[in-house]
Enzyme design. Structure first.
Site: not given
Lengths: 418, 418
Positions: B125, B141, B200, B230, B237, B241, B254, B346
């Site tokens: 992905d 972030r 996607e 997805d 996550q 992650y 998926t 995405t």
């Protein structure tokens, strides 16, 4: 458990990696022949495909060994695994009545070529060694942030690339990749200058699953273990890995040892994961010891030179077991399949000489290690790296067989042909 | 290119997703029958496995269609792909001499069950939509660090889990997982409360490769494209992650659309990637347009309710093409195989209503979106999510078929049985 004596005399030596207690599963071929399933015993490979064909091994629901990989047998489940082990133990035991019938199916290991023992369905790599995670975290993010906040709660893992898994002996070509050193103004496309090993153990999933499984169920799904070298291009990794993890840095090759040492053979060597610094969630609780006492070492041999053992450690150093990793892998409902391969994560011990990667051994290249006739920060062209592993029993040894690969120079320019 | 007229009348309607220009590849079964390869034409499935059996389709090196998946044909390569397309175009064209012979191989699409069109070898992905990466990066972030430093240089990707790929119509069970909200003192094991989609496009690798390939070679390896959802558990996550990327958050399922729309069918709709903010390294240069003008939308239907289209966007929004992603995938020498599936990442547009995930549409749950009869931050139990995609040609449409999944409530406790 003491040594099980075999009429295959070489298997009775206390240091031999393949006694009757072991019976590891591989795929071999003889010159001019096709690959077929075999089991190592002393200095020989037992042609178990031939034994099944001849009716000397008859497994309920079989045949399972008429293909050049162990997946069919693994999928058949623990009762069939046990039946095969029992039958081979009986056939090869000292004084076995079938000795004369079985002997023609032994071929000298020295003359055999070893192939991938199973078809890898998918490959997942974990990050479950605390010393390794702390060392790498310190180098990449500083000592304050060495261990990510989730690390003591989750067996951190990521999906790797199954197509890149190769058997011991396969040469590995130094990769090109996109990389950017701290001094570089912009990224470059260049051969990796910081190509490295990762000393790991690989768990081979035998039984498939749908939906979440417990740690005990996960343990029962594991057919066996192999040594695993997760070759890593550190300069590619450093530039690519944020935010979604390693990708091309880890996809050049992953080498495994040629013999799957079954979980049954490892039973006497079970040992517990270390005390938990923070309590684990119940789904990760281990009902009994799930690690194994497996001594490990890494040898580095320059072209035409002498091997230096550059690291010695033990699988018992891991913070999470393969059973915990596999259970975690299924929590979201992820289906697991026969032939899935789970890398333990790099196995480093607490001391400098027990680190399972050159990145750690040379501390990012700042402290090159001494080898016979030279020094190393990372792998140089034509170096051969060899992982070894063994368990010491009562008068016998369970060996894994070497997990070895020679690093060839990078292509001159991978796009030159175009 | 104008509409190619067929004697299958329904295929000639300008809005029909399956005109003679399309000929997408799927696997179907009729009640009581086994799955077999078929091609959609108008309101019918053409039983191409039957045509090959009957000798009406004869491909050099075949048969390729005597298995319930398209992998064998994909592996045969572009010359065989073109030969099949040419032959089917001739057999189905208005005025075709073979009409009477072919007609018995048409079965009504409405009565067919559709299965996975190919065996997924491995699933990768990517993260190649700039609006998506900027939106998610801002939320995770902060705006300053939204786009990672490597993003404008590398088509960032990670390996996903092939075993979790399912065909449209397969229900998806809300996953449990380890998660830790900002308010939680310690992680919990709980059902995901922030279950999401990702809109996607998936590229299906037909031709395998060894070693690095160029963007042009990568493009030639791609057999076709599918819609791809997805499914993503955002709370799992967020906690798992770092540092190695998404793992269990992405492995529940998926979903792909049931028809592979071939690259040949998409040729008229090629369009270029956007202007580069920073120059790409030469290995990523595109010799010609490698994206496609594919309109996309996402519908959300609550149990017993009415569908609301919650997003409209276009595949042309991507910063990197599938050919660039595939070329990058091979740089380190990673072998690619027939049946590898590459998710685009995405696909979000620049506007609020063109975002391809609920995470973005509801801005992390802070701005719930309005739907018919309610609102949504993330997916609620028994919601059905449907992706749709189409290209508008000169008097015809190339459709992908719905990519749909209903989210079932989480199990009460996945470990209750133990």
């Amino acid at each position: 458990m003491p040594l099980l004596r075999s009429w295959v005399e070489s298997a009775n030596a206390p240091d031999h990696p393949f006694p009757l207690n072991n019976l590891p599963c591989g795929v071999f071929s003889m010159p001019g022949g096709d690959p077929r399933c075999g089991v190592a015993i002393g200095d020989f490979v037992l042609d178990v495909a031939g034994l099944e064909e001849a009716g000397l091994v008859a497994l309920s629901g079989g045949p399972f060994l008429d293909v050049p990989f162990w997946n069919d047998l693994m999928e058949a489940g623990p009762a069939v695994w046990a039946a095969l082990r029992d039958r081979l133990t009986a056939l090869l035991a000292e004084g076995a009545a079938e000795r004369a019938a079985v002997a023609p199916f032994l071929v000298p290991l020295a003359g055999a070529t070893l192939h991938m023992p199973f078809l890898v369905s998918e490959y997942t790599d974990f990050y479950a060694g605390r010393h390794h995670a702390t060392n790498v975290g310190t180098m990449f993010r500083g000592a304050e942030n060495a261990l990510p906040p989730n690390w003591l709660h989750i067996p951190i893992g990521y999906n790797g690339r199954a197509s890149s898994v190769v058997v011991s002996g396969t040469p590995v070509r130094r990769p090109w990749g996109q990389l950017k050193g701290p001094e570089d103004a912009a990224p470059r496309f260049a051969p990796s200058a910081r190509f490295d090993i990762e000393l790991e153990l690989g768990a081979v999933v035998g039984l498939p699953s749908e939906g979440p499984v417990t740690v005990a169920e996960a343990d029962a799904m594991i057919f066996g273990y192999v040594l695993l070298n997760d070759w890593s291009a550190r300069d590619i990794q450093a530039w690519e890995y944020q935010p979604l993890g390693p990708f091309q840095a880890k996809a050049t090759a992953t080498t495994i040892s040629p013999w799957i040492v079954t979980r049954a053979a490892l039973e006497p060597f079970r040992t517990s994961t270390p005390a938990r610094e923070k309590p684990l969630l119940p789904y990760l609780h281990e009902p009994r010891p799930m690690l194994y006492d497996i001594a490990l070492e890494v040898g580095l041999t320059p072209e035409g030179g002498t091997e230096t053992v550059i690291a010695r450690t033990n699988y018992a150093e891991m913070y999470y077991s393969a059973a915990q990793q596999l259970a975690h892998h299924t929590t979201c409902g992820c289906p697991m399949n026969t032939g899935d391969l789970l890398g333990s994560g790099t196995i480093s011990g607490p001391t400098k000489d027990s680190r399972g990667s050159l990145l750690e051994l040379s501390w990012g290249g700042k402290e090159p290690i001494v080898i016979a006739g030279g020094s190393r920060s990372f792998i140089e062209d034509n170096d051969t790296l060899t992982l070894r592993g063994w368990c010491r029993g009562d008068g016998y040894t369970i060996g894994f067989g070497d997990c070895s690969g020679k690093v060839l120079p990078a292509l001159e320019d991978p796009y030159a042909r175009t």
